[in-house]
Design a protein around this motif. Structure first.
Motif, short mmCIF file in Angstrom:
data_model
loop_
_atom_site.label_atom_id
_atom_site.label_comp_id
_atom_site.label_asym_id
_atom_site.label_seq_id
_atom_site.Cartn_x
_atom_site.Cartn_y
_atom_site.Cartn_z
N ALA A 133 0.82 -1.21 0.00
CA ALA A 133 0.00 0.00 0.00
C ALA A 133 0.85 1.25 0.00
O ALA A 133 1.54 1.55 0.96
N LEU A 134 0.84 1.96 -1.10
CA LEU A 134 1.58 3.20 -1.22
C LEU A 134 0.66 4.25 -1.83
O LEU A 134 -0.24 3.93 -2.59
N ARG A 135 0.88 5.51 -1.52
CA ARG A 135 0.11 6.56 -2.16
C ARG A 135 0.99 7.78 -2.31
O ARG A 135 1.88 8.03 -1.51
N ALA A 136 0.72 8.57 -3.34
CA ALA A 136 1.51 9.77 -3.58
C ALA A 136 1.38 10.72 -2.41
O ALA A 136 0.30 10.95 -1.88
N GLY A 137 2.52 11.27 -2.00
CA GLY A 137 2.51 12.27 -0.94
C GLY A 137 2.51 11.73 0.46
O GLY A 137 2.44 12.50 1.42
N VAL A 138 2.59 10.40 0.66
CA VAL A 138 2.50 9.86 2.01
C VAL A 138 3.66 10.32 2.88
O VAL A 138 3.48 10.63 4.06
N VAL A 139 4.87 10.39 2.31
CA VAL A 139 6.02 10.83 3.11
C VAL A 139 5.90 12.30 3.47
O VAL A 139 6.15 12.71 4.60
N THR A 145 -4.43 3.50 2.36
CA THR A 145 -5.51 2.86 1.60
C THR A 145 -4.99 1.64 0.87
O THR A 145 -3.93 1.68 0.25
N LEU A 146 -5.74 0.54 0.96
CA LEU A 146 -5.44 -0.67 0.20
C LEU A 146 -6.55 -0.90 -0.82
O LEU A 146 -7.74 -0.78 -0.49
N THR A 170 1.32 1.83 9.09
CA THR A 170 0.87 3.14 8.64
C THR A 170 0.28 3.88 9.81
O THR A 170 0.20 3.36 10.92
N TRP A 171 -0.16 5.11 9.59
CA TRP A 171 -0.48 5.98 10.70
C TRP A 171 -1.80 6.71 10.50
O TRP A 171 -2.26 6.92 9.37
N ALA A 172 -2.41 7.09 11.61
CA ALA A 172 -3.54 8.01 11.66
C ALA A 172 -3.14 9.14 12.60
O ALA A 172 -2.05 9.16 13.14
N ASP A 173 -4.04 10.08 12.81
CA ASP A 173 -3.71 11.21 13.68
C ASP A 173 -3.33 10.76 15.09
O ASP A 173 -2.47 11.36 15.73
N LEU A 197 -9.92 -0.63 1.42
CA LEU A 197 -9.71 -0.58 2.86
C LEU A 197 -8.98 0.71 3.20
O LEU A 197 -7.93 1.02 2.63
N VAL A 198 -9.53 1.48 4.15
CA VAL A 198 -8.98 2.78 4.49
C VAL A 198 -8.72 2.86 5.99
O VAL A 198 -9.61 2.55 6.80
N PHE A 199 -7.51 3.28 6.35
CA PHE A 199 -7.21 3.59 7.75
C PHE A 199 -7.49 5.07 7.93
O PHE A 199 -6.72 5.93 7.51
N GLU A 200 -8.64 5.37 8.53
CA GLU A 200 -9.10 6.74 8.63
C GLU A 200 -8.26 7.54 9.63
O GLU A 200 -7.59 6.98 10.51
N ARG A 201 -8.32 8.86 9.51
CA ARG A 201 -7.51 9.73 10.36
C ARG A 201 -7.84 9.58 11.84
O ARG A 201 -7.00 9.85 12.70
#
Length: 284
Positions: free
Chosen positions: A32-38, A171-172, A184-187, A258-262
């Protein structure tokens, strides 16, 4: 920390290092990778600035205790001889599997090999119970990066070995997976596919587990299947091969995501709509 030789030093990097080249642990396909995650993680304070990777130089030898620490991970040699990489929230991301060896020592040798020796063992004496297998690389360094990945770099800057415990996106989609040690992380929470085989959601700032699949199987991974079912498979299992340890039971839902929400809730949504198929119920 007892150090016979060598020192802890900080190396400066202009960017998070690229992990090309030969590695003994490789990235599973379509993690699971997304643009801007870093960039987002830096803004949220999850990652340290990419100019601060803590490194151990060859010649470093020690007994049980903390070896090194970064923004999101800590490497330690346990009293039982197991070399363990943990997320700072508490989840185990990687381990050498060398438990049962009290009195063991960790040596980063001048030849570039990182070795766990049993009690009374050592370079030139034998007694190795685990190593990275990276001999023949003098001038190497061992970096614990702020994304949680432990990397052994050759003198020319190319990676020789790593734990593959990097941070992924939130997001997966169908066919994507969380490999052992990915997180991965949320707030206010951390989602991790722990090395022991369980998927957990832990509080970021204080010790506490919100969700735990209570599965066991070192090297297990989690995969969102094409049919919409989110499944934890044992290391050698997979779609069509069996070996499922846990699932959301949401088959017959192609296109689900699948989403790990904030807020720390892990939610499986139906294709192209916000209809919830399954959730962890861990939002705060």
């Amino acid at each position: 920390m007892s150090v016979a030789a060598g020192t802890l030093v900080v190396h400066e990097h202009t960017a998070l290092p690229s992990l090309g080249g030969r590695m003994t642990v490789t990235r599973k396909p379509r993690t699971a990778l997304r643009a801007g995650v870093v960039v987002a993680a830096l803004a949220a304070g999850v990652l340290a600035a990419p100019t601060a990777a803590l490194a151990v130089e060859p010649g470093h030898t020690q007994g049980a205790g903390e070896v090194m620490r970064s923004k999101n991970a800590v490497l330690k040699l346990q009293d039982d001889g197991n070399l363990v990489l943990e997320h700072v929230s508490g989840g185990v991301l990687w381990a050498s599997g060398t438990y049962g060896n009290p009195g063991a020592t960790l040596a980063f040798q001048q030849d570039g090999n990182l070795v766990v020796y049993k009690k009374d063992g050592g370079e030139g004496k034998g007694g190795a119970v685990w190593s990275t297998g990276t001999w023949g690389n003098p001038g190497s360094r061992l970096d614990l990066q702020s994304d949680g990945n432990l990397v052994l770099y050759r003198q020319d800057g190319s990676p020789a070995w790593n734990t593959a415990t990097w941070m992924t996106g939130t997001t997966l989609y169908a066919g994507w997976q969380l490999g052992a040690g990915n997180w991965t992380w949320a707030d206010n929470a951390i989602l991790a596919m722990e090395q022991t085989g369980k998927l957990t959601i832990r509080d970021r700032e204080v010790p506490g587990i919100r969700f735990d699949t209570n599965t066991w199987g070192p090297g297990a991974y989690a995969r969102l299947q094409a049919d919409g079912n989110f499944v934890i498979y044992k290391k050698d299992g997979g779609e069509g091969k069996g070996g499922a340890l846990w699932s959301t039971g949401t088959w017959n839902q192609p296109g689900a995501r699948l989403v790990f929400e904030r807020n720390g809730d892990l939610v499986l949504y139906k294709k192209e709509v916000e209809e919830v198929l399954w959730r962890s119920g861990t939002g705060r």
